[in-house]
Design an enzyme around this catalytic site. Structure first.
Site, mmCIF file in Angstrom:
data_model
loop_
_atom_site.group_PDB
_atom_site.id
_atom_site.type_symbol
_atom_site.label_atom_id
_atom_site.label_comp_id
_atom_site.label_asym_id
_atom_site.label_seq_id
_atom_site.Cartn_x
_atom_site.Cartn_y
_atom_site.Cartn_z
ATOM 1 N N LYS A 154 -17.198 48.477 21.265
ATOM 2 C CA LYS A 154 -17.356 49.105 19.955
ATOM 3 C C LYS A 154 -17.096 50.600 19.980
ATOM 4 C CE LYS A 154 -22.258 48.436 20.307
ATOM 5 N NZ LYS A 154 -22.623 49.278 21.449
ATOM 6 N N LYS B 225 -16.923 54.870 32.288
ATOM 7 C CA LYS B 225 -17.209 55.754 31.164
ATOM 8 C C LYS B 225 -17.086 57.233 31.521
ATOM 9 C CE LYS B 225 -19.554 52.555 28.251
ATOM 10 N NZ LYS B 225 -19.727 52.422 26.853
ATOM 11 N N LYS C 55 -12.152 44.947 28.309
ATOM 12 C CA LYS C 55 -13.092 44.276 27.406
ATOM 13 C C LYS C 55 -13.122 44.922 26.028
ATOM 14 C CE LYS C 55 -17.667 46.330 27.668
ATOM 15 N NZ LYS C 55 -18.027 46.367 26.252
HETATM 16 P P1 ATP Z 1 -20.126 50.607 24.256
HETATM 17 O O1 ATP Z 1 -18.667 50.798 24.375
HETATM 18 O O2 ATP Z 1 -20.802 51.638 23.397
HETATM 19 O O3 ATP Z 1 -20.800 50.427 25.588
HETATM 20 P P2 ATP Z 1 -20.288 47.755 23.863
HETATM 21 O O4 ATP Z 1 -19.419 47.018 22.917
HETATM 22 O O5 ATP Z 1 -20.056 47.613 25.318
HETATM 23 O O6 ATP Z 1 -20.283 49.265 23.405
HETATM 24 P P3 ATP Z 1 -23.155 47.500 24.345
HETATM 25 O O7 ATP Z 1 -24.200 47.976 23.391
HETATM 26 O O8 ATP Z 1 -22.919 48.290 25.583
HETATM 27 O O9 ATP Z 1 -21.793 47.321 23.523
HETATM 28 O O10 ATP Z 1 -23.507 46.010 24.774
HETATM 29 C C1 ATP Z 1 -24.294 45.125 23.994
HETATM 30 C C2 ATP Z 1 -24.199 43.722 24.531
HETATM 31 O O11 ATP Z 1 -22.905 43.174 24.228
HETATM 32 C C3 ATP Z 1 -24.355 43.598 26.047
HETATM 33 O O12 ATP Z 1 -25.073 42.416 26.334
HETATM 34 C C4 ATP Z 1 -22.947 43.470 26.537
HETATM 35 O O13 ATP Z 1 -22.859 42.813 27.774
HETATM 36 C C5 ATP Z 1 -22.322 42.661 25.418
HETATM 37 N N1 ATP Z 1 -20.876 42.894 25.321
HETATM 38 C C6 ATP Z 1 -20.277 44.090 25.140
HETATM 39 N N2 ATP Z 1 -18.955 43.941 25.067
HETATM 40 C C7 ATP Z 1 -18.701 42.608 25.195
HETATM 41 C C8 ATP Z 1 -17.516 41.828 25.211
HETATM 42 N N3 ATP Z 1 -16.335 42.386 25.070
HETATM 43 N N4 ATP Z 1 -17.621 40.482 25.358
HETATM 44 C C9 ATP Z 1 -18.830 39.906 25.494
HETATM 45 N N5 ATP Z 1 -19.988 40.593 25.504
HETATM 46 C C10 ATP Z 1 -19.943 41.927 25.357
HETATM 47 MG MG MG Z 2 -21.247 48.668 26.768
#
Ligand code: ATP
Ligand code: MG
Length: 328
Positions: free
Chosen positions: A195, A111, A192
């Site tokens: 969001k 990040k 991965k």
């Molecule tokens: P950001 O980019 O803001 O970090 P994010 O999509 O990674 O967004 P988080 O809020 O960091 O979302 O993570 C929330 C939960 O979703 C965590 O348990 C994380 O491990 C899971 N997670 C995030 N992305 C994935 C993915 N691509 N596949 C499976 N689990 C995910």
């Molecule tokens: Mg994340």
């Protein structure tokens, strides 16, 4: 019965990756365990977000928690910044964490890449996450694969604290599913799904309209071999779609591979899209009923009270262990 804690950041609208990797498990786990599920808004401010957008995202995420099946009678659902003990314990744990171990966190490295002005919050983020988990005496932390390293750091910090002061913390374990733990980006299937991805074509938001979902899956990056088989290394795009399809319909991947062995990518993608649309439809309907409702506020108010009672009691013990109290 185990104590469970997990959270999602309201940095954007949750994606299919968040759902399949984390939220779906949250719902299953609430049946047999004592679960705390949090909208971790203090983690969102590690990046600059518009204030109104953050407020909206917080409500949206809470409404989606409920729409996906989290039940306030079974689990405690609340917003992190409303329970002040999180920030307080976060600071205490920051003081026992080392710069070296924080620099080794891959999420921080990812990040902070290509960023000229790296926020200090992004660097100490894992200590706040450790606080979230340890504050509730958590035993299991259901997360996606990418959060494993942070839960390991949480364990290290808890062990260090217990050794340096008193045996205070329960040592938590990550709970990572075999399938769905790492849903990949549709535009770059070796990265991965996230969001906060600047390119919205890379992710499916839980609130995307059916036609948007169809378009995104249709244009998902695959390969040129034309064979539908599961091979994460050589066919990451098709394997990702197979995994999404499998989890959306509760069908084993092997069965799908057999079913589509004579199909082309176009037909396959169409069916994947319809499966996702069908899975999300009832969730989206329920979401729209909840997001602006007084019911949502009442649930979050009650959740805050329940979480606060546990958090404040535990925080008092932790402060005492560290010497943050006047009277012996
Ligand atoms: P950001 O980019 O803001 O970090 P994010 O999509 O990674 O967004 P988080 O809020 O960091 O979302 O993570 C929330 C939960 O979703 C965590 O348990 C994380 O491990 C899971 N997670 C995030 N992305 C994935 C993915 N691509 N596949 C499976 N689990 C995910
Ligand atoms: Mg994340």
């Amino acid at each position: 019965m185990a104590k469970i804690f997990s959270g999602i950041k309201p940095t954007g609208v949750v994606t299919l990756g968040n759902y399949l990797g984390a939220m779906k498990q949250f719902v299953e786990l609430q049946e047999e365990h004592e679960a705390f599920y949090c909208v971790v808004d203090l983690h969102s401010i590690t990046v600059q977000l518009d204030r109104v957008e953050l407020m909206d995202n917080t409500r949206k995420l809470a409404a989606l928690y409920l729409a996906c099946g989290l039940d306030p009678e079974k689990s405690t659902i609340f917003v992190q910044s409303e329970v002040k003990a999180h920030a307080q314990l976060g600071w205490m744990l920051t003081c026992i964490a080392g710069m070296g171990e924080l620099s080794r966190m891959t999420q921080y490295k990812d990040k902070s890449q290509n960023s000229e002005n790296i926020g200090a919050g992004l660097f100490v983020y894992p200590t706040l996450m450790a606080a979230d988990i340890l504050l509730y005496g958590t035993e299991l932390v259901p997360v996606g694969d990418d959060q494993k390293q942070h839960v390991e750091l949480t364990r290290d910090l808890a062990e260090r604290f217990n050794k340096r002061y008193y045996e205070t913390f329960t040592i938590p374990e990550p709970l990572i599913q075999k399938e769905g733990a790492r849903i990949m980006s549709l535009t770059n299937p070796v990265k991965k799904m996230s969001k906060s991805d600047a390119n919205a074509k890379g992710f499916i938001s839980m609130l995307d309209e059916p036609n948007v979902i169809r378009k995104k899956i249709k244009s998902a990056v695959t390969d040129s071999s034309g064979v539908i088989s599961f091979d994460r290394e050589n066919k990451p795009g098709i394997s990702n779609l197979l995994e999404i399809y499998s989890l959306s319909t509760d069908t084993p991947i092997a069965e799908l591979v057999e079913r589509y062995k004579d199909s082309n990518y176009g037909t396959f993608k169409q069916d994947v899209a319809e499966a996702v649309v069908a899975m999300l439809e009832p969730i989206q309907n329920r979401y729209h009923e909840l997001v602006d409702s007084a019911e949502l506020d009442a649930i979050l108010d009650a959740g805050r009270e329940k979480a606060e009672a546990v958090a404040n009691k535990n925080l008092a013990k932790i402060e005492k262990a560290m010497g943050l109290n006047r009277k012996r």
